[in-house]
Design a protein around this motif. Structure first.
Motif, PDB file in Angstrom:
ATOM      1  N   CYS A   1      -8.619  -9.269  -0.713  1.00  0.00           N
ATOM      2  CA  CYS A   1     -10.056  -8.787  -0.932  1.00  0.00           C
ATOM      3  C   CYS A   1     -10.571  -8.217  -2.135  1.00  0.00           C
ATOM      4  O   CYS A   1     -11.976  -8.332  -2.119  1.00  0.00           O
ATOM      5  CB  CYS A   1     -10.223  -7.734   0.208  1.00  0.00           C
TER       6      CYS A   1
ATOM      7  N   CYS B   1      -2.092  -2.479   4.802  1.00  0.00           N
ATOM      8  CA  CYS B   1      -3.387  -2.332   4.484  1.00  0.00           C
ATOM      9  C   CYS B   1      -4.237  -2.544   5.735  1.00  0.00           C
ATOM     10  O   CYS B   1      -3.911  -2.982   6.654  1.00  0.00           O
ATOM     11  CB  CYS B   1      -3.729  -3.372   3.150  1.00  0.00           C
TER      12      CYS B   1
ATOM     13  N   PHE C   1      -6.521  -4.230   6.308  1.00  0.00           N
ATOM     14  CA  PHE C   1      -7.023  -5.436   6.783  1.00  0.00           C
ATOM     15  C   PHE C   1      -5.802  -6.431   7.036  1.00  0.00           C
ATOM     16  O   PHE C   1      -6.359  -7.541   7.196  1.00  0.00           O
ATOM     17  CB  PHE C   1      -7.794  -6.222   5.366  1.00  0.00           C
TER      18      PHE C   1
ATOM     19  N   VAL D   1      -5.588  -8.444  -6.878  1.00  0.00           N
ATOM     20  CA  VAL D   1      -5.056  -8.091  -5.606  1.00  0.00           C
ATOM     21  C   VAL D   1      -4.122  -6.946  -5.873  1.00  0.00           C
ATOM     22  O   VAL D   1      -3.380  -6.958  -6.710  1.00  0.00           O
ATOM     23  CB  VAL D   1      -4.815  -9.026  -4.498  1.00  0.00           C
ATOM     24  N   CYS D   2      -3.855  -6.340  -4.981  1.00  0.00           N
ATOM     25  CA  CYS D   2      -2.825  -5.574  -4.758  1.00  0.00           C
ATOM     26  C   CYS D   2      -1.439  -6.001  -4.815  1.00  0.00           C
ATOM     27  O   CYS D   2      -1.338  -7.373  -4.065  1.00  0.00           O
ATOM     28  CB  CYS D   2      -2.772  -4.380  -3.470  1.00  0.00           C
TER      29      CYS D   2
ATOM     30  N   ARG E   1       0.939  -1.130  -0.037  1.00  0.00           N
ATOM     31  CA  ARG E   1       0.015  -0.019   0.067  1.00  0.00           C
ATOM     32  C   ARG E   1       0.913   1.219   0.138  1.00  0.00           C
ATOM     33  O   ARG E   1       1.751   1.573   0.720  1.00  0.00           O
ATOM     34  CB  ARG E   1      -0.752   0.060   1.214  1.00  0.00           C
TER      35      ARG E   1
HETATM   36  S1  SF4 Z   1      -6.549  -7.196   1.492  1.00  0.00           S
HETATM   37 FE1  SF4 Z   1      -5.540  -4.954   1.502  1.00  0.00          FE
HETATM   38  S2  SF4 Z   1      -3.537  -5.435   0.189  1.00  0.00           S
HETATM   39 FE2  SF4 Z   1      -4.769  -7.472  -0.112  1.00  0.00          FE
HETATM   40  S3  SF4 Z   1      -6.161  -6.884  -2.099  1.00  0.00           S
HETATM   41 FE3  SF4 Z   1      -7.282  -6.098  -0.144  1.00  0.00          FE
HETATM   42  S4  SF4 Z   1      -6.790  -3.999  -0.059  1.00  0.00           S
HETATM   43 FE4  SF4 Z   1      -5.067  -4.870  -1.165  1.00  0.00          FE
END
Ligand code: SF4
Length: 642
Positions: free
Chosen positions: A340, A541, A543, A331-332, A85
């Motif tokens: 997520c 992040c 989460f 995903v990131c 992030r």
């Molecule tokens: S959990 Fe966080 S780092 Fe992973 S895809 Fe979702 S927002 Fe991105």
């Protein structure tokens, strides 16, 4: 920076770009700043403070005097789960209220709040691979430019004509994907963050887009790029992170990874739903309390008037409805286990296409406009990403416009779509980004200017303002109806990046678990805000399921960087970062008057659902604020002393 001066974890270099003089200066990172302000958001607010403490309040965030900082943190680009992030900080355009407004008692000019925005994508990790932790951008270029940050060098290049189109007779930058595609050709292997048409047209809630559809969403970062004549930054580099103690980092990293994996595999943890429903899980939670047996009834409806509506209507935009169009994970960079975000596809009809599944907050705030067409929501999300519009603030702006239109206030601007009119809302989105109609040009401004223009020549400014929950410099409430949770209303009201932000503290589970007392609510919010400042400063992040003050995490951080924090020292850094943001915001015109403002429509009770009868209670909120300032060590009018 390690205590020996060698850059470990961090890259150890910052680039200062002055677009006015077209110069670049590269300097070593400040080791004391890295220790005291950690990284990402913390370092960036320190770098903003170094400017604003010299210049005094920045009265116009769109002037060359504003600074935008893009960058990363020590753990970015490492295998730590969610360490992808990136951070972006600036004085925001949306949270302004510079002219006097008669409908707020004791109103003082507010010139825009210090804002941090976090985004996924690859850009910030690639910036690190290219050799830099922070890119500090000042001034304004005379002609359109873009930046290339490649293998230790930063170059300012004239923006190519191919990056522009002609819209309504004006030369405007193209959609985000087109810009990203072109720059992928210009810098092989590069990653790009770019402005869209909305930012180029200085829309006050324009976002910046990383790597196609990952956004620095809130506050107007896109307008900052537009005001600086800056189209994009592209980074490329091959350098992997260097650790202070690579073997130890690897071993501790494996332990942390196993803990995060276990949290996702444990069905009693909220993390367990993220790989399937992601944030859209909250739709069912907010509408009907599904999963945990708690009361729903706080999914905003009809411009926050209600938190519940007909179940058949809800089924069209539910968690399951969006799961039905979801595809593979998308995903990131560096996300592990939690995963997520997912792609999505609409197969047929006017909104057919591929993209990403919209997030809970986006869907909730468009349901708040009574939009019940899943495919239209999917398409509008795609279009917002391409045009560079923050989906959340756009939802609040549209809900206000729909209510103003209902009350006949917008006749001079061609009217507004009715609540529930998806096609009309999509047309207005395009018109805002392109500044192509009177309504589009009006709604692209911060809310107090919109209210002033709509009410000009009449005595009805207060009535117009009642329609806008973004009034008095608001950022726009997130997707939890603030009437239902006094603690969440406090989190919304005191967030450093502006009224309505939900990311700096989150109280829902605690309030559902019985947290009620005014002092306890205030303490919970203050602690959450300091903790979130750390998460953003570590490049993680929201989460992330690990404990950032555990011995394991602190040891891992030391193995990466050479910086040893105790849990108390790290927590103190979080409080330091939050207080610095607040002190800058005090200079920008924020004090208790801003925090205490309650949009009038939020004191009208919910008429149905699990939270029926609830509304914001200004007297109780004032008591919570008293406690909150005491806990923070600020004055009774919300000012940081010293
Ligand atoms: S959990 Fe966080 S780092 Fe992973 S895809 Fe979702 S927002 Fe991105």
């Amino acid at each position: 920076m390690s205590q020996t001066g060698k850059a470990t974890g961090y890259r150890g270099r910052w680039a200062w770009v002055d677009l006015t003089s077209r110069t670049v200066r590269i300097e070593p990172a400040d080791a004391a700043y890295c220790r005291d302000y950690v990284g990402g958001r913390g370092l960036q607010v320190r770098l903003l403070a170094d400017l604003l403490e010299k210049t005094g309040p920045l009265q116009d965030p769109l002037s060359p005097g504003n600074r935008i900082v893009l960058g990363n943190a020590a753990l970015n680009d490492t295998p730590v789960p969610t360490a992808g992030r990136g951070s972006c900080s600036f004085v925001a355009t949306m949270t302004r209220s510079p002219e006097s407004v008669p409908w707020v008692a004791g109103h003082k000019p507010l010139y825009g709040l210090v804002t941090h925005s976090s985004a996924g994508g690859l850009f910030h990790n690639m910036l690190k691979r290219a050799g830099f932790d922070q890119l500090i951008i000042d001034g304004r270029s005379e002609r359109p430019v873009r930046l290339e940050v490649v293998e230790g060098a930063v170059r300012i290049r004239d923006a190519e004509d191919s990056l522009f189109r002609t819209v309504s007779g004006r030369k405007v930058v193209g959609p985000a994907s087109a810009t990203t595609d072109i720059l992928a050709g210009a810098v092989k292997g590069g990653s790009t963050v770019c402005v869209g048409p909305a930012g180029w047209n200085l829309v006050d809630f324009a976002c910046l887009t990383n790597d196609y559809h990952r956004n620095f969403g809130r506050g107007g970062a896109g307008a900052l790029f537009g005001s600086k004549n800056l189209v994009a930054v592209t980074a490329y580099g091959p350098d992997a992170p260097v650790y202070r103690d690579a073997e130890r980092f690897k071993a501790l990293g494996r332990e942390l990874d196993a803990l995060v994996k276990a949290s996702v595999e444990d069905p009693s943890r909220t993390a367990s739903f993220r790989p399937t429903t992601g944030t859209t899980w909250w739709l069912d939670r907010a509408f009907n309390g599904r999963y945990l047996g708690v009361a729903g009834g706080y999914l905003p409806w009809h411009n926050f008037d209600e938190g519940a509506f007909d179940a058949d209507d809800y089924a069209r935009v539910s968690t399951d409805a969006f799961l039905a169009i979801a595809g593979k994970h998308n995903v990131c960079n560096k996300c592990r286990h939690i995963f997520c975000t997912r792609s999505a596809k609409v197969e047929a009809g006017p909104y057919a296409g591929s993209g990403v599944r919209p997030e809970f907050e986006t869907i909730a705030l468009w349901v708040n406009c009574c939009i019940l067409d899943r495919e239209a929501i999917f398409h509008m999300n795609y279009l917002s990403n391409e045009l560079g519009v923050d989906t959340m603030t756009f939802g609040s702006v549209m809900a206000a416009a729909m209510e103003m239109g209902e009350q006949g206030f917008l006749k001079g601007f061609g009217g507004a779509p009715a609540f529930g009119d998806a096609a009309g809302m999509i047309g207005t989105l395009q018109a805002i980004a392109d500044a192509s109609t009177p309504l589009g040009r009006l709604l692209g401004h911060y809310s107090d200017r919109v209210i002033a223009e709509v009410a000009a020549g009449s005595s009805r400014a207060a009535d117009v303002a009642r329609c806008a929950t973004t009034a008095y410099g608001g950022l726009g409430y997130a997707g939890i109806n603030p009437k239902a949770f006094p603690g969440m209303f406090t989190a919304y009201g005191t967030s450093n990046r502006g009224r309505g932000d939900h990311t700096y503290a989150w109280t829902i589970q605690a309030e559902e678990g019985g947290l009620k007392d005014a002092r306890d609510l205030a303490a919970y919010v203050a602690e959450g805000q300091a903790g979130k400042a750390l998460v953003d400063s570590l490049g993680l992040c929201d989460f992330f399921t690990g404990d950032i003050t555990s011995d394991l995490f602190l040891s891992l951080y030391e193995a990466a960087t050479g910086i040893a924090y105790t849990a108390e020292e790290l927590k103190a850094a979080g409080r330091r970062i939050y207080a610095l943001e607040r002190s800058l915001n005090n200079r920008q015109g924020r004090d208790r008057t801003y925090d205490a403002f309650v949009p009038p429509k939020l004191v009208v009770p919910l008429s149905r659902g699990g939270h029926q009868g609830q509304a914001v209670d200004p007297a109780f909120y004032a008591t919570v604020l008293d406690h909150y300032y005491k806990i923070q060590g600020w004055s009774a009018d919300g000012r940081v002393s010293g």
